[in-house]
Design a protein around this motif. Sequence first.
Motif, short mmCIF file in Angstrom:
data_model
loop_
_atom_site.label_atom_id
_atom_site.label_comp_id
_atom_site.label_asym_id
_atom_site.label_seq_id
_atom_site.Cartn_x
_atom_site.Cartn_y
_atom_site.Cartn_z
N GLU A 160 1.23 -1.06 -0.28
CA GLU A 160 0.20 0.25 0.31
C GLU A 160 1.17 1.42 0.22
O GLU A 160 0.33 2.33 -0.69
CB GLU A 160 -0.94 0.34 1.53
N ILE A 161 2.25 1.07 0.48
CA ILE A 161 2.94 2.58 0.39
C ILE A 161 4.20 1.56 -0.23
O ILE A 161 5.38 1.16 1.12
CB ILE A 161 3.24 2.85 2.07
N PRO A 162 4.30 1.80 -1.53
CA PRO A 162 5.36 1.34 -2.44
C PRO A 162 7.95 1.65 -1.77
O PRO A 162 7.77 0.79 -1.60
CB PRO A 162 5.03 1.49 -3.62
N HIS A 163 7.09 2.78 -1.19
CA HIS A 163 8.33 3.49 -0.53
C HIS A 163 8.57 3.37 0.53
O HIS A 163 9.95 3.93 1.29
CB HIS A 163 8.14 4.97 -0.75
N PHE A 164 7.55 2.48 1.80
CA PHE A 164 8.01 2.23 2.57
C PHE A 164 9.06 1.56 3.29
O PHE A 164 9.84 0.29 2.02
CB PHE A 164 7.39 1.42 3.71
N THR A 165 10.31 1.54 3.54
CA THR A 165 11.87 0.99 3.81
C THR A 165 12.33 0.08 5.35
O THR A 165 11.35 1.36 6.24
CB THR A 165 12.61 1.64 3.84
N ILE A 166 12.24 -0.83 5.75
CA ILE A 166 12.39 -1.40 6.77
C ILE A 166 14.57 -1.54 6.93
O ILE A 166 14.67 -2.17 6.46
CB ILE A 166 11.75 -2.24 7.67
N THR A 167 14.18 -1.19 8.21
CA THR A 167 16.04 -2.28 8.79
C THR A 167 15.48 -2.62 10.26
O THR A 167 14.64 -2.13 10.67
CB THR A 167 16.61 -1.20 8.59
N TYR A 168 16.36 -3.24 10.46
CA TYR A 168 17.11 -4.30 12.01
C TYR A 168 17.84 -4.08 12.32
O TYR A 168 19.01 -3.81 12.22
CB TYR A 168 16.54 -5.66 11.35
N LYS A 169 17.30 -3.79 13.86
CA LYS A 169 18.35 -3.51 15.04
C LYS A 169 18.08 -4.09 16.30
O LYS A 169 17.49 -3.38 17.07
CB LYS A 169 18.67 -2.19 15.46
N PRO A 170 17.75 -5.40 16.14
CA PRO A 170 17.62 -6.22 17.56
C PRO A 170 17.98 -5.45 18.73
O PRO A 170 19.32 -5.54 18.86
CB PRO A 170 17.54 -8.18 17.53
N ASP A 171 16.95 -5.63 19.87
CA ASP A 171 17.60 -5.41 20.75
C ASP A 171 17.09 -6.36 21.86
O ASP A 171 17.22 -7.84 21.43
CB ASP A 171 17.29 -3.67 21.55
N PHE A 172 17.39 -6.16 23.53
CA PHE A 172 16.74 -6.85 24.56
C PHE A 172 15.44 -7.53 24.12
O PHE A 172 15.91 -8.78 24.95
CB PHE A 172 17.15 -5.87 25.44
N ARG A 173 15.07 -7.23 24.12
CA ARG A 173 13.54 -7.96 23.30
C ARG A 173 13.25 -8.90 21.97
O ARG A 173 12.99 -9.87 22.53
CB ARG A 173 12.36 -6.67 22.87
#
Length: 317
Positions: A259-272
């Motif tokens: 629905e939002i083609p320009h959306f981007t995601i990165t990943y930085k796992p923490d204590f969770r």
Amino acid sequence: MSSKILIIGACGQIGTELTTKLREIHGVDNVVASDINTRNLELVNAGPFVILDAKNFNAIKDCCISHKIDTIYLMAALLSATGEKYPMEAWDLNMNSLFHVLNLAKTKQIKKIFWPSSIAVFGPTTPREHTPQHTICEPTTVYGITKQVGERWCEYYYNKYDVDVRSIRYPGIISHKAMPGGGTTDYAVEIYHEAIKKGKYESFLSEKTHLPMMFMDDAIKATIDIMSVPSKDLTIRSSYNLSAISFTPEDIANSIKAEIPHFTITYKPDFRQEIADSWPSSIDDSVARKDWNWSHDFNLERMTSEMLTNLNKKYKP
């Protein structure tokens, strides 16, 4: 005669929407909302509201007497991520609030209780796929420990004192109306807000972390459904497994990109991440579906559409 309901922790993520729905069903004056503060002014001004400390037995008792309460929904709790930062506070709030309500019901002052448990009762030794109703529960978080112990006490009070307490194990809950309150599954709410506001999101869980989730409408439906069932039809008095959809951060990101083609995601796992890795990836809730005809309405695509549509109205009126 209509029930007189008290919701403890009404300003929380689930409590906010539960209060609204119960008032639609039972009438505004028959549902008393309560919390330790008045931060949610919309809810505070929408009907009867009491400032109430869930750890104060006498305050709860006095409130129940003055408002002629016969049903309590105990929604106050410190959740998984916050509980790891403040373990003693989590134990104090999560356990003592439950004891207060159970002990009121023991005297028959309260006729019916809803108390939410969580998938946090499970741990790394629990079967991860299609986790059964009856299985190994060795939680690794304070929140999970309080929920596991709480389940045992609920069943004990039912068997020993005939207290009508009902419970479901919530998965991660996703809503566009109220922000989450410090849980490990909060990313699945935050990601939608950030998608609308910034077009990007940094996830604190890794892309392949597969967890059980549920749209808020389904969670509210389940909560009201289980409280409407005749007591004799319930076979579980600890807490029912509850399931709707399971997905990863990558899955939810892809549904947003549709629905939002320009959306981007990165990943930085923490204590969770460690907490999430100790939980199941999918839940077998066949007992709930058999005992009280539970069924969910929202899949991932429908939920994403609902979230983005409503958040667009909020941020871009």
